[in-house]
Design a protein around this motif. Structure first.
Motif, mmCIF file in Angstrom:
data_model
loop_
_atom_site.group_PDB
_atom_site.id
_atom_site.type_symbol
_atom_site.label_atom_id
_atom_site.label_comp_id
_atom_site.label_asym_id
_atom_site.label_seq_id
_atom_site.Cartn_x
_atom_site.Cartn_y
_atom_site.Cartn_z
ATOM 1 N N LYS A 666 0.777 -1.240 0.000
ATOM 2 C CA LYS A 666 0.000 0.000 0.000
ATOM 3 C C LYS A 666 0.805 1.285 0.000
ATOM 4 C CE LYS A 666 -4.203 -1.604 0.113
ATOM 5 N NZ LYS A 666 -5.175 -1.211 -0.933
ATOM 6 N N GLY A 667 2.095 1.212 0.340
ATOM 7 C CA GLY A 667 2.858 2.454 0.442
ATOM 8 C C GLY A 667 4.273 2.298 -0.076
ATOM 9 N N LEU A 668 4.769 3.333 -0.771
ATOM 10 C CA LEU A 668 6.099 3.251 -1.388
ATOM 11 C C LEU A 668 6.817 4.580 -1.253
ATOM 12 C CD1 LEU A 668 8.105 1.681 -3.282
ATOM 13 C CD2 LEU A 668 6.906 2.764 -5.200
ATOM 14 N N TYR A 669 8.098 4.506 -0.835
ATOM 15 C CA TYR A 669 8.989 5.671 -0.879
ATOM 16 C C TYR A 669 9.969 5.415 -2.011
ATOM 17 C CZ TYR A 669 12.953 8.661 0.616
ATOM 18 O OH TYR A 669 14.000 9.571 0.676
ATOM 19 N N CYS A 670 9.882 6.206 -3.068
ATOM 20 C CA CYS A 670 10.673 5.972 -4.272
ATOM 21 C C CYS A 670 11.629 7.145 -4.467
ATOM 22 C CB CYS A 670 9.726 5.848 -5.474
ATOM 23 S SG CYS A 670 10.561 5.479 -7.009
ATOM 24 N N GLN A 671 12.914 6.858 -4.280
ATOM 25 C CA GLN A 671 13.904 7.921 -4.367
ATOM 26 C C GLN A 671 14.628 7.874 -5.708
ATOM 27 O OE1 GLN A 671 17.806 7.716 -2.297
ATOM 28 N NE2 GLN A 671 17.208 9.594 -1.294
ATOM 29 N N GLY A 672 14.513 8.944 -6.480
ATOM 30 C CA GLY A 672 15.349 9.102 -7.667
ATOM 31 C C GLY A 672 15.112 8.112 -8.779
ATOM 32 N N GLU A 673 13.949 7.506 -8.826
ATOM 33 C CA GLU A 673 13.651 6.578 -9.917
ATOM 34 C C GLU A 673 12.307 6.931 -10.516
ATOM 35 O OE1 GLU A 673 16.973 4.937 -10.367
ATOM 36 O OE2 GLU A 673 15.285 4.254 -11.555
ATOM 37 N N ASP A 674 12.147 6.623 -11.781
ATOM 38 C CA ASP A 674 10.869 6.864 -12.442
ATOM 39 C C ASP A 674 10.361 5.527 -12.968
ATOM 40 O OD1 ASP A 674 8.668 7.849 -13.647
ATOM 41 O OD2 ASP A 674 9.708 9.196 -15.027
ATOM 42 N N ILE A 675 9.805 4.745 -12.062
ATOM 43 C CA ILE A 675 9.457 3.370 -12.440
ATOM 44 C C ILE A 675 8.344 3.322 -13.475
ATOM 45 C CG2 ILE A 675 10.296 2.294 -10.329
ATOM 46 C CD1 ILE A 675 7.390 2.155 -9.354
ATOM 47 N N LEU A 676 7.523 4.359 -13.527
ATOM 48 C CA LEU A 676 6.433 4.303 -14.507
ATOM 49 C C LEU A 676 6.987 4.335 -15.929
ATOM 50 C CD1 LEU A 676 3.313 4.177 -14.664
ATOM 51 C CD2 LEU A 676 3.412 6.575 -15.295
ATOM 52 N N GLN A 677 8.058 5.094 -16.125
ATOM 53 C CA GLN A 677 8.630 5.157 -17.470
ATOM 54 C C GLN A 677 9.670 4.072 -17.707
ATOM 55 O OE1 GLN A 677 10.110 9.024 -18.708
ATOM 56 N NE2 GLN A 677 10.934 8.193 -20.605
ATOM 57 N N SER A 678 10.406 3.704 -16.667
ATOM 58 C CA SER A 678 11.538 2.813 -16.906
ATOM 59 C C SER A 678 11.203 1.338 -16.742
ATOM 60 C CB SER A 678 12.703 3.164 -15.977
ATOM 61 O OG SER A 678 12.346 2.937 -14.637
ATOM 62 N N ASP A 679 10.158 1.020 -16.018
ATOM 63 C CA ASP A 679 9.880 -0.391 -15.774
ATOM 64 C C ASP A 679 8.935 -0.943 -16.841
ATOM 65 O OD1 ASP A 679 11.387 0.303 -13.559
ATOM 66 O OD2 ASP A 679 10.400 -1.153 -12.298
ATOM 67 N N PRO A 680 8.936 -2.259 -17.029
ATOM 68 C CA PRO A 680 8.195 -2.833 -18.153
ATOM 69 C C PRO A 680 6.692 -2.862 -17.904
ATOM 70 C CG PRO A 680 9.116 -4.564 -16.821
ATOM 71 C CD PRO A 680 9.607 -3.283 -16.222
ATOM 72 N N ASP A 681 5.970 -2.989 -18.984
ATOM 73 C CA ASP A 681 4.514 -3.132 -18.912
ATOM 74 C C ASP A 681 3.900 -1.957 -18.148
ATOM 75 O OD1 ASP A 681 1.978 -4.063 -19.125
ATOM 76 O OD2 ASP A 681 2.281 -5.910 -17.984
ATOM 77 N N THR A 682 3.981 -0.799 -18.777
ATOM 78 C CA THR A 682 3.580 0.459 -18.133
ATOM 79 C C THR A 682 2.179 0.393 -17.533
ATOM 80 O OG1 THR A 682 4.949 1.600 -19.743
ATOM 81 C CG2 THR A 682 3.360 2.939 -18.542
ATOM 82 N N LYS A 683 1.272 -0.249 -18.231
ATOM 83 C CA LYS A 683 -0.107 -0.282 -17.723
ATOM 84 C C LYS A 683 -0.171 -1.006 -16.382
ATOM 85 C CE LYS A 683 -2.441 -0.129 -22.197
ATOM 86 N NZ LYS A 683 -3.159 -0.932 -23.202
ATOM 87 N N HIS A 684 0.636 -2.059 -16.256
ATOM 88 C CA HIS A 684 0.667 -2.805 -14.999
ATOM 89 C C HIS A 684 1.311 -1.959 -13.898
ATOM 90 C CE1 HIS A 684 0.746 -6.211 -12.306
ATOM 91 N NE2 HIS A 684 2.055 -6.121 -12.179
ATOM 92 N N VAL A 685 2.384 -1.241 -14.230
ATOM 93 C CA VAL A 685 3.031 -0.376 -13.243
ATOM 94 C C VAL A 685 2.041 0.687 -12.778
ATOM 95 C CG1 VAL A 685 4.933 1.232 -12.806
ATOM 96 C CG2 VAL A 685 5.303 -0.758 -14.281
ATOM 97 N N ALA A 686 1.328 1.282 -13.738
ATOM 98 C CA ALA A 686 0.360 2.326 -13.398
ATOM 99 C C ALA A 686 -0.740 1.753 -12.489
ATOM 100 C CB ALA A 686 -0.249 2.913 -14.669
ATOM 101 N N ALA A 687 -1.163 0.556 -12.803
ATOM 102 C CA ALA A 687 -2.207 -0.056 -11.982
ATOM 103 C C ALA A 687 -1.700 -0.289 -10.564
ATOM 104 C CB ALA A 687 -2.654 -1.375 -12.611
ATOM 105 N N GLY A 688 -0.467 -0.736 -10.453
ATOM 106 C CA GLY A 688 0.124 -0.967 -9.134
ATOM 107 C C GLY A 688 0.233 0.326 -8.343
#
Lengths: 976, 67
Positions: A666-688
């Motif tokens: 339910k909660g994420l601290y994301c430092q210095g990364e753009d996982i929505l653009q860099s990680d695969p299957d963007t729709k799945h990342v967005a859903a997550g």
């Protein structure tokens, strides 16, 4: 200019260093001992004696053209150039006497006769070697008339407006000079003024010797001679120039000059720091006026780059002051709301209470962190510590998950440690260089330049890559073998190479018997020797002609020192870890490990991939690659941190996203990364991300991930903080604060503030204390501290009691794990296969001028070279689909679809298409799938079955995404 | 977490270890799952196994029983 940080000798010693047996000679009565092969000029400089020079610089070989450095040598006739004269035992040299002074004045007078005298208004004023040398030789008059090239092209007989003598009346009948050439300002970062060229050829030689591009030449004769960017119609931008800056650095005048210096003036102070782009980790001098950065100049004492740079590190720092930077913390209750600017206290309090609330409601393991390979070791260490010691779980992962996690597993299993085996200097002693799934020309340009230099000297190159990349062929070198394999068949190719080596008896048996596990080898040899692994048997599936593969294997095994460099084309596959093991097998088979010139070298994509992994960012490992299940290791940290640590591995990034979609994370601290653009299957990342109730993005910009965030913590750039980066050769380099953070805090301070808001009692006051904690807990860093880094400049881990000076080469006398372990590498075809619906295979990569998701480089003038992602399509596939150069095309896979423009090229094979992922408007990762490496979950970016068809414009998804992003980026003004 | 994805991942791991020499492949698959899978993922796999373990290959199934 004063260097405030390291009092290292930054003088230009005139010619490169040599390493011959010591030679003693006398120069101006001073006895000096230098390595054999050293020039008289360098020997004099080392003795503290300065010989005037113009065409010599210690970054390129001596040229002997300017004749300013002439000397007299007892027993020798004439006045030889000291730059091209090597020292000899007992030599007696005189650098100053009346004869030499007269000669030098004469030379300078001729130079000045063809140079504008606008010194006071010249951009190189105060940083001009011609000016300095005129002073050094005592030039007091110029008897010759001004060179014709300074006359204005206006044809009115006037001199160039910038020439101080322009006020003079033109000679009667002078119609001006139609050959006058104006400044070339086409390159976004530097200007070229032909009128100021003294034809010393330093730029030409730097482009050839240091960069290896050969973009520059000298054209014309006599007064007409000048530097040229190729054909007469070429300007700097249209030429082959890659804007590495080597020519600008080499230029002794204002002929090639940084535009920033033209605009801002000569810098007055400098700080040595480390580039924040790729894993080469180049050292730079950040040169400033006050806190205004004027330019970044590669530092000659940097052990990774040896004074060289690329267009990104040298010039693409403008993002640090870009208008898009967010400088105030922001929060919002839900992602459909606009952002509200708030105080740091409010933002941190909001974040802390939300995260703690989620843990109370959904459990201790319902939140986690993502550390960044762009951040420092100290920052990364703190973020994983936040997860383990404050959140109380091991839900920490890093973007190395999606690039080099298979390296960690594969090299760990075979050699016993997760790191490259060499330093970059090692390539200078390689005889055969095998590059697998990497394009250093684009991704690691400074290493590529060093490699190309070795190739021009005769080393052989093998490239294994589906594309005919720029690395395959360049000026004065060409790969002996390019194996253009079908994407996804790395294991079959590498195993077939081993088959050739084993069945043809080319292996190094004595090395294997002495250094490796013999029983494991027997299994392995039996496996690779099977006919199914022969090049002939695998040709049909890999697409690599058997004869070529056999020849390449023979060359690697028998060609002398064989070095392997590999990249994400190896790791980002469903068998990424297996290929890494296969590569390690090849090195062990041939004994190419444990000495200079050989080894296995992962080229790390980002600046601190190695460091992020070292620092315990992975959910199963504490710092130093020690599994969390080890009670003794946990005890080290538990006693220091005063908490009990979770002995179970946590979630990896893809697992976090899966768990979020399932409602458990339910909660994420994301430092210095753009996982929505860099990680695969963007729709799945967005859903997550959309399913999470608190996403904290800590970044410079409102990146794509921030569209789904509830808290935005503004970050600091590498110019604004202290710390260390660890590059691909395990070199720990200092990052130094060049200016105050515009957002108010260095990134490590922000993580500490968040930890404190969540109840931790951290009290670090400087990153040096964090490094001390790393050293106290991590054996491979035990000998590292900031004082040592100040003294040595950098050090390669392991650095401890056993190796107090660090470790340039790994596995010298034995493998870290004891005996090297051969592992059977059975080829397993990926489930991602082309078929009637998706008949092509997409593979992705990067381009020289852009970096990763482009968050930094898209906010610089580098966009002039790459303003959008394009799809490379083979002419055959394009013709079948009616696609022409520049057409909009739809790129579709089972995951999603996007549109972009096509370029038709035979760099890709029929059946293969390729694009980059630098631009969020394209979102190449909406196409890639959730398939991943069997051992590590590293995504299979490099193989996606796709279809390409003509299109009229953006896909529905792109339009929806753009609309959502625009809404998500709204910012309300701060409350009064 | 989707059982389909867990099954696929477990089968991938089993496929690798099946190719390795020795007779302890199931133990090695199980060890890999213990070392790299979060307990919630292992629990989800166990739950799937309890329901019949559809899709798991023999080695993955054997390993899942040992985790």
């Amino acid at each position: 200019m004063k260097d405030f940080i390291i009092p290292t000798d930054d003088r230009d010693l005139g010619t490169p260093a040599r390493d011959g047996a010591p030679v003693t000679l006398s120069i101006d009565g001073v006895e000096v001992t230098v390595p054999g092969g050293t020039s008289v000029m360098r020997a004099a400089a080392l003795a503290g004696l300065t010989i005037p020079k113009l065409c010599a610089t210690d970054n390129v070989e001596a040229f002997g053209s300017c004749r300013l450095c002439v000397v007299e040598i007892e027993g020798r006739r004439g006045t030889p150039a000291s730059c091209t004269t090597p020292v000899a035992p007992g030599m007696v040299v005189q650098t100053q006497n009346d004869k030499l002074r007269k000669l030098r004045r004469g030379v300078m007078e001729l130079y000045i006769s063809d140079h504008p005298l606008d010194c006071l208004t010249c951009s190189a004023n105060g940083d001009c070697e011609l000016q300095d040398m005129a002073g050094a030789v005592g030039l007091r008059d110029v008897r010759y008339s001004t060179g014709a090239n300074h006359y204005s092209a206006a044809g009115n007989g006037m001199l160039t407006p910038r020439d101080a003598r322009a006020t003079r009346t033109a000679p009667a009948g002078d119609l001006g000079n139609p050959n006058y050439i104006p400044k070339d300002e086409s390159n976004p970062y530097f200007t070229y003024d032909p009128a100021k060229c003294i034809v010393c050829s330093r730029c030409v030689r730097a482009c050839e010797e240091v960069q290896g591009t050969f973009a520059l030449t000298i054209e014309g004769r006599g007064f007409d001679s000048r530097v040229s960017f190729g054909a007469k119609t070429d300007d700097a931008l249209a030429s082959d120039c890659v804007s590495c800056g080597a020519c600008v650095q080499a230029c002794p005048t204002a002929t090639l000059q940084e535009k920033s210096v033209v605009e801002l003036g000569t810098p007055t102070r400098s700080v040595i720091t480390t580039c924040a782009y790729c894993g080469v980790g180049c050292s730079f001098k950040a040169e400033l006026n006050g806190d205004q950065l004027v330019r970044m100049v590669p530092w000659k004492h940097g052990k990774a780059n040896r004074g060289h740079s690329c267009v990104k590190g040298r010039f693409a720092y403008g993002y640090a002051s870009h208008k898009d930077r967010i400088l105030n913390p922001m929060i919002r209750d839900s992602i459909d709301q606009p952002w509200r600017e708030v105080s740091w206290d409010e933002a941190l309090g909001f974040a802390a209470s939300r995260m703690r609330g989620l843990q109370e409601k959904y459990g201790r393991k319902s939140i986690g962190v993502i550390t960044s390979s762009r951040c420092t070791n100290e920052e990364t260490y703190l973020v994983q510590k936040l997860a383990r010691a404050v959140f109380g779980n091991n839900n920490t992962d890093t973007c190395a998950r999606v690039c080099h996690s298979p390296t960690g597993y594969g090299l760990g299993q075979t050699f016993g440690t997760s790191a490259g085996t060499q330093d970059f200097d090692s390539v200078e002693q390689s005889d055969v260089i095998m590059v697998i799934g990497a394009n250093p020309h684009a991704g690691h340009p400074v290493f590529a330049s060093r490699m190309k230099k070795r190739l021009r000297a005769g080393a052989k190159l093998i490239v294994i890559d589906p594309r005919r990349t720029e690395t395959v062929e360049g000026p004065h070198y060409r790969a002996a073998h390019h194996l253009p394999l079908r994407p996804g068949t790395n294991v079959a190719v590498v195993t077939a190479m081993a088959h050739v080596i084993v069945t043809e008896g080319l292996m190094n048996e004595s090395f294997i018997r002495e250094r490796c596990d013999w029983d494991e080898f027997q299994h392995y040899a039996e496996f690779v020797g099977q006919p199914k692994n022969s090049p002939e048997a695998t040709e049909m599936l890999t697409g690599v002609p058997a004869a070529d593969l056999r020849a390449a294997a023979r060359l690697y095994a028998t060609g002398g020192n064989g070095a392997i460099y590999y990249g994400l084309g190896v790791t980002e596959h469903s068998q990424g870890s297996t290929t890494v093991m296969g590569i390690a097998n090849l090195a062990m088979l041939t004994g190419n490990i444990g000495r200079q010139g050989v080894g296995v070298n992962p080229l790390r994509g980002q600046n601190n991939v190695q460091g992020a992994c070292d620092m315990g960012s992975f959910p199963h490992e504490l710092p130093g690659y020690r599994h969390v299940k080890g009670a003794e290791v946990r005890a080290v940290f538990e006693s220091l941190w005063g908490v009990e640590l979770d002995p179970e591995p946590g979630l990896r990034i893809p697992n976090m996203l899966d768990a979020a979609v399932s409602g458990n994370f339910k909660g994420l601290y994301c430092q210095g990364e753009d996982i929505l653009q860099s990680d695969p299957d963007t729709k799945h990342v967005a859903a997550g991300l959309a399913a999470m109730e608190c996403v904290i993005v800590h970044d410079l910009f409102l990146n794509e991930t921030a569209n789904y965030a509830h808290v935005f913590l503004p970050g600091s750039t590498f110019l604004e903080k202290d710390g260390t980066f660890t590059n691909a050769e395990r070199r720990i380099n200092r990052v130094r604060r060049v200016m105050a953070p515009r957002n108010g805090y260095e990134d490590w301070e922000i993580t500490q503030l968040l930890a404190r808001a969540m109840g931790a009692n951290w009290g670090y006051t400087h990153p040096a204390q964090i490094m001390d904690e790393i050293a106290a807990t991590t054996p491979s860093f035990a000998g590292v501290d900031y004082a040592m880094l100040e003294e040595k400049g950098s050090v390669q881990w392991p650095c401890n009691e056993k190796s107090p000076e660090g470790t340039p080469l790994m596995h010298v006398d034995g493998f870290v794990r004891g005996k090297g372990r051969f592992i059977v590498t059975e080829y397993v075809a990926t489930d991602e296969r082309s078929g009637p619906r998706y008949p092509l295979l997409l593979t992705t990569g990067r381009i020289l001028s852009q970096y990763n998701v482009g968050a930094q480089t898209r906010r610089t003038a580098n966009v002039v070279w790459h303003d959008q992602d394009v799809l490379e399509v083979h002419p055959h596939d394009a013709e079948q689909r009616g696609i022409n150069e520049g057409d909009w095309v739809k790129l579709a896979s089972r995951s999603g679809e996007t549109t972009l423009r096509a370029t038709i090229t035979d760099k890709v094979s029929p059946g293969v298409v390729y694009t980059t992922f630098h631009h969020p408007t394209t979102q190449a990762n909406v196409i890639t799938t959730d398939f991943s490496d069997w051992a590590t979950n590293c995504p299979e970016y490099k193989v996606t079955a796709v279809q390409v068809s003509p299109s009229n414009g953006p896909s529905e998804w792109q339009e929806d995404y753009a609309a959502q992003a625009a809404l998500a980026r709204r910012i309300l003004p701060a409350a009064e | 977490m989707s059982p389909d994805k867990l099954v696929r991942m477990a089968n991938q791991i089993a496929t690798f270890f099946r190719s390795q020499p020795g007779t302890d492949q199931a133990d090695r698959v199980a060890a890999h799952l213990r070392d790299f899978w979060d307990p919630s993922m292992r629990a989800a796999l166990a739950a799937h196994l309890a329901k019949g373990g559809e899709g798991l290959d023999d080695l993955a199934r054997e390993a899942a029983q040992k985790v």
